[in-house]
Enzyme design. Sequence first.
Site, PDB file in Angstrom:
ATOM      1  N   LYS A 284       0.852  -1.197   0.000  1.00  0.00           N
ATOM      2  CA  LYS A 284       0.000   0.000   0.000  1.00  0.00           C
ATOM      3  C   LYS A 284       0.883   1.242   0.000  1.00  0.00           C
ATOM      4  CE  LYS A 284      -1.807   2.405   3.370  1.00  0.00           C
ATOM      5  NZ  LYS A 284      -1.565   3.766   2.823  1.00  0.00           N
TER       6      LYS A 284
ATOM      7  N   CYS B 101      13.753  10.168   7.201  1.00  0.00           N
ATOM      8  CA  CYS B 101      13.755   9.539   8.523  1.00  0.00           C
ATOM      9  C   CYS B 101      15.102   9.727   9.193  1.00  0.00           C
ATOM     10  CB  CYS B 101      13.406   8.064   8.387  1.00  0.00           C
ATOM     11  SG  CYS B 101      14.331   7.269   7.083  1.00  0.00           S
TER      12      CYS B 101
ATOM     13  N   GLU C 132      10.719  14.635  16.237  1.00  0.00           N
ATOM     14  CA  GLU C 132      10.998  14.634  14.802  1.00  0.00           C
ATOM     15  C   GLU C 132      10.131  15.703  14.135  1.00  0.00           C
ATOM     16  OE1 GLU C 132       9.701  11.162  12.370  1.00  0.00           O
ATOM     17  OE2 GLU C 132      11.740  11.226  11.601  1.00  0.00           O
TER      18      GLU C 132
HETATM   19  P1  NAI Z   1       2.172   7.762   8.921  1.00  0.00           P
HETATM   20  O1  NAI Z   1       3.025   6.901   9.744  1.00  0.00           O
HETATM   21  O2  NAI Z   1       0.781   8.048   9.365  1.00  0.00           O
HETATM   22  O3  NAI Z   1       2.068   7.174   7.427  1.00  0.00           O
HETATM   23  C1  NAI Z   1       2.943   6.263   6.818  1.00  0.00           C
HETATM   24  C2  NAI Z   1       2.161   5.139   6.167  1.00  0.00           C
HETATM   25  O4  NAI Z   1       1.411   4.449   7.168  1.00  0.00           O
HETATM   26  C3  NAI Z   1       1.136   5.572   5.130  1.00  0.00           C
HETATM   27  O5  NAI Z   1       1.091   4.634   4.088  1.00  0.00           O
HETATM   28  C4  NAI Z   1      -0.173   5.516   5.908  1.00  0.00           C
HETATM   29  O6  NAI Z   1      -1.287   5.310   5.086  1.00  0.00           O
HETATM   30  C5  NAI Z   1       0.058   4.330   6.796  1.00  0.00           C
HETATM   31  N1  NAI Z   1      -0.756   4.289   8.020  1.00  0.00           N
HETATM   32  C6  NAI Z   1      -1.219   5.336   8.754  1.00  0.00           C
HETATM   33  N2  NAI Z   1      -1.947   4.904   9.792  1.00  0.00           N
HETATM   34  C7  NAI Z   1      -1.955   3.546   9.736  1.00  0.00           C
HETATM   35  C8  NAI Z   1      -2.521   2.520  10.539  1.00  0.00           C
HETATM   36  N3  NAI Z   1      -3.229   2.806  11.617  1.00  0.00           N
HETATM   37  N4  NAI Z   1      -2.301   1.237  10.188  1.00  0.00           N
HETATM   38  C9  NAI Z   1      -1.568   0.923   9.119  1.00  0.00           C
HETATM   39  N5  NAI Z   1      -1.017   1.848   8.311  1.00  0.00           N
HETATM   40  C10 NAI Z   1      -1.188   3.151   8.611  1.00  0.00           C
HETATM   41  O7  NAI Z   1       2.945   9.122   8.716  1.00  0.00           O
HETATM   42  P2  NAI Z   1       2.351  10.565   8.320  1.00  0.00           P
HETATM   43  O8  NAI Z   1       1.143  10.894   9.125  1.00  0.00           O
HETATM   44  O9  NAI Z   1       2.210  10.650   6.869  1.00  0.00           O
HETATM   45  O10 NAI Z   1       3.534  11.488   8.815  1.00  0.00           O
HETATM   46  C11 NAI Z   1       3.607  11.862  10.186  1.00  0.00           C
HETATM   47  C12 NAI Z   1       5.011  11.859  10.690  1.00  0.00           C
HETATM   48  O11 NAI Z   1       5.554  10.558  10.570  1.00  0.00           O
HETATM   49  C13 NAI Z   1       5.985  12.727   9.910  1.00  0.00           C
HETATM   50  O12 NAI Z   1       5.910  14.060  10.310  1.00  0.00           O
HETATM   51  C14 NAI Z   1       7.275  12.079  10.275  1.00  0.00           C
HETATM   52  O13 NAI Z   1       7.679  12.529  11.537  1.00  0.00           O
HETATM   53  C15 NAI Z   1       6.933  10.608  10.366  1.00  0.00           C
HETATM   54  N6  NAI Z   1       7.264   9.882   9.122  1.00  0.00           N
HETATM   55  C16 NAI Z   1       8.408   9.154   9.082  1.00  0.00           C
HETATM   56  C17 NAI Z   1       8.782   8.533   7.916  1.00  0.00           C
HETATM   57  C18 NAI Z   1      10.027   7.746   7.824  1.00  0.00           C
HETATM   58  O14 NAI Z   1      10.624   7.683   6.756  1.00  0.00           O
HETATM   59  N7  NAI Z   1      10.449   7.072   8.866  1.00  0.00           N
HETATM   60  C19 NAI Z   1       7.994   8.642   6.690  1.00  0.00           C
HETATM   61  C20 NAI Z   1       6.768   9.384   6.850  1.00  0.00           C
HETATM   62  C21 NAI Z   1       6.448   9.984   8.038  1.00  0.00           C
END
Ligand code: NAI
Length: 496
Positions: free
Chosen positions: A188, A298, A395
Amino acid sequence: MPLSVQLKTPVTGEYTQPTGLWINNEWVEGVDKKTFEVINPATEEVLCSVSEATEKDVDIAVAAARKAFNGAWRTTTPHQRGKYMTKLADILEQNIDLLAAVESLDNGKSISMARGDVHAVIGCIRYYGGWADKIEGKTIDVDHESFHYTRPEPIGVCGQIIPWNFPLLMLSWKIGPALATGNTVVLKSAEQTPLSALVFANFVKEAGFPPGVLNIISGFGRVAGAAISAHMDVDKVAFTGSTPVGRAIMKAAASSNLKKVTLELGGKSPNIVFDDADIEQAISWVNFGIYFNHGQCCCAGSRVYVQEGIYDKFIAAFKKRAEQNSVGDPFDENTFQGPQVSKLQYDRIMGYIEAGKKEGATIETGGERHGDKGYFIKPTIFTNVTADMKIMREEIFGPVVAVAKFKTEEEVIHLGNDSSYGLAAAVHTKNINTALRVSNELRAGTVWVNCYNLINFQVAFGGYKESGIGRELGEAALANYTQNKSVSIRLGGALF
Ligand code: NAI
Ligand code: MG
């Protein structure tokens, strides 16, 4: 809804953008025919709508992946798996401009950086294609009466949930080791950036993969993402994204079928500059460390510690450097920094900037919006940031860096490790002993010396502490996609 639309980019002109769900090597609409809008973050305009997968579509995709796992993919030889993967890499290579342009359009990253991403994607898939026929077990000599061997076997159906900061790159890091080791996949994409994964999906069938081996769906985390993590017929879930969602996924795995979990989560990585560093080089890497991909990494070097002897000189030069970063249109070849990915992320980052001001840190440069359209934020440097401030602890995931001064090596090791995260770190010094001592002490999955963000598909990457579980890339990632089977054979007669 039609299963594709015509879109335009300044690089490719008009192109056909798939908009459906890629399941069983076919484009389909979602069962409930739901869709959602895709936004261009540079202009805030709607690009198109794509199908939204619900729980029902996840069920269908998982069933397709299960059928392939038990059927065609199981009987595909490792050598042939590798050939499909290298063929896919060849096809991607013929479409670099298209893939990069779609990435820029949907994510906002500059076209030159997007091309860099696509090259890394191709490298990653080809690299893991090379591993496919080199997944080997062991024979173990126990005694004369028995013979023991191990087989690394695929785990099964893998659910993969990726973020929006490197849409194609994260896809390649996930599917590379999974497919090479004989698993099947339901991936996804992130709801902010579904387009490039759909263009990619178009090449899956052409590369020869049997139906159901690689399914790619668009949808929301709380619906499709949650359905994948709680699914009773998904054997493993791999996730990159925020730490809170990582926790939720682990809970869902625990309370469903105890599927295997790997997580690549957030970070607050320290970037340490000693008095004896090559200051020009260090500034270059510190600048790249935080502002690359608009701070949406990240492993962003978001905590910068500078030793007191060079502190004032460093800050003055770093400020000058940050102000020279060209911010603007992602399709301008000279752009370094484009917009943040979404309004939500833009607002979050501006919230952190406000918090930094309130807590008494000093803004050296930036701290405000760039332009009047799109989610652009000026490269921002905060100094006089103390260890307890929110901008030093959390972060931010934007072009905002927190800088502090340090005196001794011992002090900076303590400061560097003073975080719940442990994804990456860097040390800048000309002294090899300092470099090695500090690298050994830092609790992080990656340490860069006199550089930053040098990630390569051959080298393992992943987090200590709350930055994650498991490793991606390199040989290490194969372990996350195989499980060991031990076979013991009795050569002698009965024991009892
Ligand atoms: P997120 O963690 O909500 O989203 C990442 C992925 O997880 C997306 O595909 C989303 O649809 C999915 N997701 C969200 N809720 C879920 C759930 N309950 N169960 C399964 N999948 C789920 O991140 P978001 O809201 O886009 O960004 C928020 C913060 O997360 C950012 O400000 C950053 O700090 C961090 N982040 C870190 C990343 C990394 O590379 N480690 C990448 C993106 C965000
Ligand atoms: Mg978008």
